[in-house]
Design a protein around this motif. Structure first.
Motif, PDB file in Angstrom:
ATOM      1  N   GLU A 197      13.776  61.478 -16.570  1.00  0.00           N
ATOM      2  CA  GLU A 197      13.759  61.965 -15.203  1.00  0.00           C
ATOM      3  C   GLU A 197      14.863  61.288 -14.401  1.00  0.00           C
ATOM      4  N   LEU A 198      15.808  62.099 -13.922  1.00  0.00           N
ATOM      5  CA  LEU A 198      16.878  61.647 -13.041  1.00  0.00           C
ATOM      6  C   LEU A 198      17.632  60.448 -13.605  1.00  0.00           C
ATOM      7  N   GLY A 199      17.980  60.523 -14.885  1.00  0.00           N
ATOM      8  CA  GLY A 199      18.795  59.496 -15.507  1.00  0.00           C
ATOM      9  C   GLY A 199      18.043  58.278 -16.000  1.00  0.00           C
ATOM     10  N   ARG A 200      16.730  58.278 -15.851  1.00  0.00           N
ATOM     11  CA  ARG A 200      15.922  57.165 -16.338  1.00  0.00           C
ATOM     12  C   ARG A 200      15.001  57.645 -17.449  1.00  0.00           C
ATOM     13  N   ALA A 201      14.674  56.737 -18.350  1.00  0.00           N
ATOM     14  CA  ALA A 201      13.771  57.044 -19.455  1.00  0.00           C
ATOM     15  C   ALA A 201      12.563  56.117 -19.358  1.00  0.00           C
ATOM     16  N   TYR A 202      11.385  56.714 -19.280  1.00  0.00           N
ATOM     17  CA  TYR A 202      10.146  55.945 -19.143  1.00  0.00           C
ATOM     18  C   TYR A 202       9.363  56.028 -20.454  1.00  0.00           C
ATOM     19  N   PHE A 203       9.140  54.874 -21.085  1.00  0.00           N
ATOM     20  CA  PHE A 203       8.402  54.843 -22.349  1.00  0.00           C
ATOM     21  C   PHE A 203       6.923  54.609 -22.087  1.00  0.00           C
ATOM     22  N   HIS A 204       6.078  55.397 -22.758  1.00  0.00           N
ATOM     23  CA  HIS A 204       4.622  55.244 -22.675  1.00  0.00           C
ATOM     24  C   HIS A 204       4.084  55.027 -24.084  1.00  0.00           C
TER      25      HIS A 204
END
Length: 222
Positions: free
Chosen positions: A195-202
């Motif tokens: 999202e918007l150049g960021r990567a969020y790991f779950h």
């Protein structure tokens, strides 16, 4: 293992700079199956191409350990003037696997009959897809990359394809890009949301799906 070390990817489209990810530092654990989520245009396919080595980061580097696949089911790299059998043997030599063993496996699995010994240019799109999926499954990769795979053929072939892929994932990892949440739940145990150049790991795929749905709900409301 896939490691992103300060990875940034930008490209220019319609005169504007598009940032896929910026300064990404992330280790994907060995053997995990990762769902890759994000809105249309977030850069999911670009990220997969970087992992495969087909596209280079603008900055930083991606380190992989073990054999990483091309996107499963991708038929674009077949030579149209070679037969299905010849394409299989060529790919086998590139990846250092037994040529006849791979050709025999794909011929039996794809089930395209005499067409296996005819040039790829004579194939229907369905036959190319069957061949491509067979080649992808015929090589034992440590990590499979999956970009919106769509099973082709009759119900029996789709069932066989799903069962074989599930068997491969018992001893391998995967990065799976799909808009089909049931498929992601079936194949994956963790997730990344772009999202918007960021990567969020779950660490739990359900948390990744919930995060993605929150983003999509905000977009719909806006």
């Amino acid at each position: 293992m896939i490691r992103f070390e300060n990875v940034t990817k930008r490209y220019v489209t319609d005169g504007k700079v598009k940032t896929v990810v910026e300064g990404l530092d992330l280790d994907l654990p060995t053997g995990r199956s990762v769902a890759l989520l994000g809105r249309n245009g977030a850069g999911k396919s670009t990220l997969l191409r970087m992992v495969s080595g087909a596209t280079l980061p603008t900055e930083g580097r991606i380190v992989t350990r073990g054999l990483v696949s091309w996107p499963v089911g991708f038929a674009g790299s077949f030579h149209p003037d070679l037969t299905g059998a010849q394409n299989c043997r060529f790919i086998a030599r590139i990846y250092g696997v037994d040529t006849e063993e791979l050709a025999d496996f794909v011929e039996e699995f794809a089930g395209i009959g005499m067409h296996f010994r005819l040039p790829i240019r004579t194939y229907s799109s369905g036959m190319r897809s069957r061949l491509a999926f067979g080649v992808s499954m015929g090589i034992r990769f440590d990590t499979y990359l999956v970009d919106e795979i769509t099973a082709v053929g009759d119900a029996a072939f789709r069932e066989r394809s799903d069962a074989l892929f599930a068997t491969r994932l018992e001893t391998a990892g995967a990065v799976v890009c799909s808009h089909a949440m049931p498929q992601l739940r079936r194949l994956c145990d963790c997730g990344i949301v772009l999202e918007l150049g960021r990567a969020y790991f779950h660490d739990d795929v359900e948390d990744a799906i919930a995060h993605h749905r929150e983003i999509m709900a905000r977009l719909a409301a806006a």
